[in-house]
Design an enzyme around this catalytic site. Sequence first.
Site, PDB file in Angstrom:
ATOM      1  N   GLU A  63     -63.510  95.414  10.942  1.00 28.32           N
ATOM      2  CA  GLU A  63     -62.395  94.807  10.030  1.00 28.32           C
ATOM      3  C   GLU A  63     -61.306  95.894   9.999  1.00 28.32           C
ATOM      4  O   GLU A  63     -59.585  95.458  10.641  1.00 28.32           O
ATOM      5  CB  GLU A  63     -62.926  95.276   8.378  1.00 28.32           C
ATOM      6  CG  GLU A  63     -63.476  94.245   7.603  1.00 28.32           C
ATOM      7  CD  GLU A  63     -62.684  92.536   8.156  1.00 28.32           C
ATOM      8  OE1 GLU A  63     -62.153  92.386   8.450  1.00 28.32           O
ATOM      9  OE2 GLU A  63     -64.086  91.401   7.876  1.00 28.32           O
ATOM     10  N   TYR A  79     -57.075  93.898   1.319  1.00 28.63           N
ATOM     11  CA  TYR A  79     -57.775  92.985   2.267  1.00 28.63           C
ATOM     12  C   TYR A  79     -59.163  93.620   3.051  1.00 28.63           C
ATOM     13  O   TYR A  79     -60.110  92.996   2.568  1.00 28.63           O
ATOM     14  CB  TYR A  79     -57.027  92.306   3.366  1.00 28.63           C
ATOM     15  CG  TYR A  79     -57.818  91.439   4.465  1.00 28.63           C
ATOM     16  CD1 TYR A  79     -58.572  90.057   4.591  1.00 28.63           C
ATOM     17  CD2 TYR A  79     -58.026  92.275   5.678  1.00 28.63           C
ATOM     18  CE1 TYR A  79     -59.478  89.483   5.590  1.00 28.63           C
ATOM     19  CE2 TYR A  79     -59.472  91.596   6.957  1.00 28.63           C
ATOM     20  CZ  TYR A  79     -60.458  90.554   6.026  1.00 28.63           C
ATOM     21  OH  TYR A  79     -60.787  89.649   6.830  1.00 28.63           O
ATOM     22  N   ASP A 110     -57.991  86.556   5.371  1.00 32.05           N
ATOM     23  CA  ASP A 110     -57.056  86.540   6.246  1.00 32.05           C
ATOM     24  C   ASP A 110     -56.660  85.354   6.848  1.00 32.05           C
ATOM     25  O   ASP A 110     -56.239  84.678   5.986  1.00 32.05           O
ATOM     26  CB  ASP A 110     -58.373  87.433   7.326  1.00 32.05           C
ATOM     27  CG  ASP A 110     -59.184  86.124   7.502  1.00 32.05           C
ATOM     28  OD1 ASP A 110     -59.285  84.735   6.573  1.00 32.05           O
ATOM     29  OD2 ASP A 110     -59.970  86.607   8.822  1.00 32.05           O
TER      30      ASP A 110
END
Length: 351
Positions: free
Chosen positions: A44, A127, A145
């Site tokens: 990520e 996020y 996202d």
Amino acid sequence: MSLASADDALPGALLGWYDRHRRVLPWRAPAGRRADPYHVWLSEIMLQQTTVATVKTYFDDFVARWPRVEDLAAADLDDVLHAWQGLGYYARARNLHKCAKAVAGDHGGRFPDTEAGLLALPGVGPYTAAAIAAIAFDVPASPVDGNIERVTARLRRITEPLPGGKKAIQAAARDLTPNRRPGDFAQAMMDLGAMVCTPRAPKCDLCPWRDPCAARAAGDAEELPARPPKKAKPTRHGVVFWINDAQGRVLLRRRAERGLLGGMMEVPSTDWREDPWNLDEASGRAPLPAAAWAEAGEVRHTFTHFHLRLTVVHGTVAGGDIADGIWVHPSDFGAQALPTLMKKVVKAALG
Ligand code: SF4
């Protein structure tokens, strides 16, 4: 945390599609298994602003070299920055290392399993915390996202332009998130956005949400999410000083820790500003004075917020030292954490 959607048919249809079409990615666990939190976190962080295709190689290299978060924590920061070269945004690599140290040192090598716990780690924003919580721990969190933003804006036909529309999109994504298989659901949204609900020409006929999708029904899916008109990127100018000493070594300097390319090595330059420099003015900013400066080439580079034009000038000095500077022979540049921009400078200087 989110509540289960009132409309459970939506997650169900998407999860069914995911079971048939999910992408195989190096950081993903096989169907029915939980992913390794270290792998989820690493991927990520790498995926922020970088494509899946690029990240695959870097991810494999990192995991081969540092198989556990404790290994990454114990690594030398320069080795991490060096391995990160080409992924851009070096502040992320520095935070990556800090975060690995925090997980190894403060959490016994285990990532926290809640959004709040993850959010407290260096370099982990809302996020990323939601993505790790959902994917690694199956918490009903709602990471949004670019892919999920697009899918949600279209499914619910949220027409308010970004960034104002983000709130409504996030709220809609939260409403959609099921309590059953939330990690798979997040990844399914990502896959749908990457493979079917693409920015241009979405393949609505192949979409499990074809019927309930409001933007498809209205015929404006491709225009969503709406964006404000683009501002032109400014161009900045700088002069780079390629300084040789009597032994043919070149002066390099470590950039300040904070800011663009923070902590990376550079060939020293003037400030980067919107007014072009003339050489007389620029030479007064050289880190060491040379008897004469000769133009050696030009480098163009584009960052997210601006274009950059650098004029490379060459000069020779007897020697000398500057703060954060080192003398390195060009044949040893491979061992330095030089960002892509500086590799262009080296190429221009060496002709
Ligand atoms: Fe996207 Fe089309 Fe599916 Fe709507 S129907 S979510 S626009 S692919």
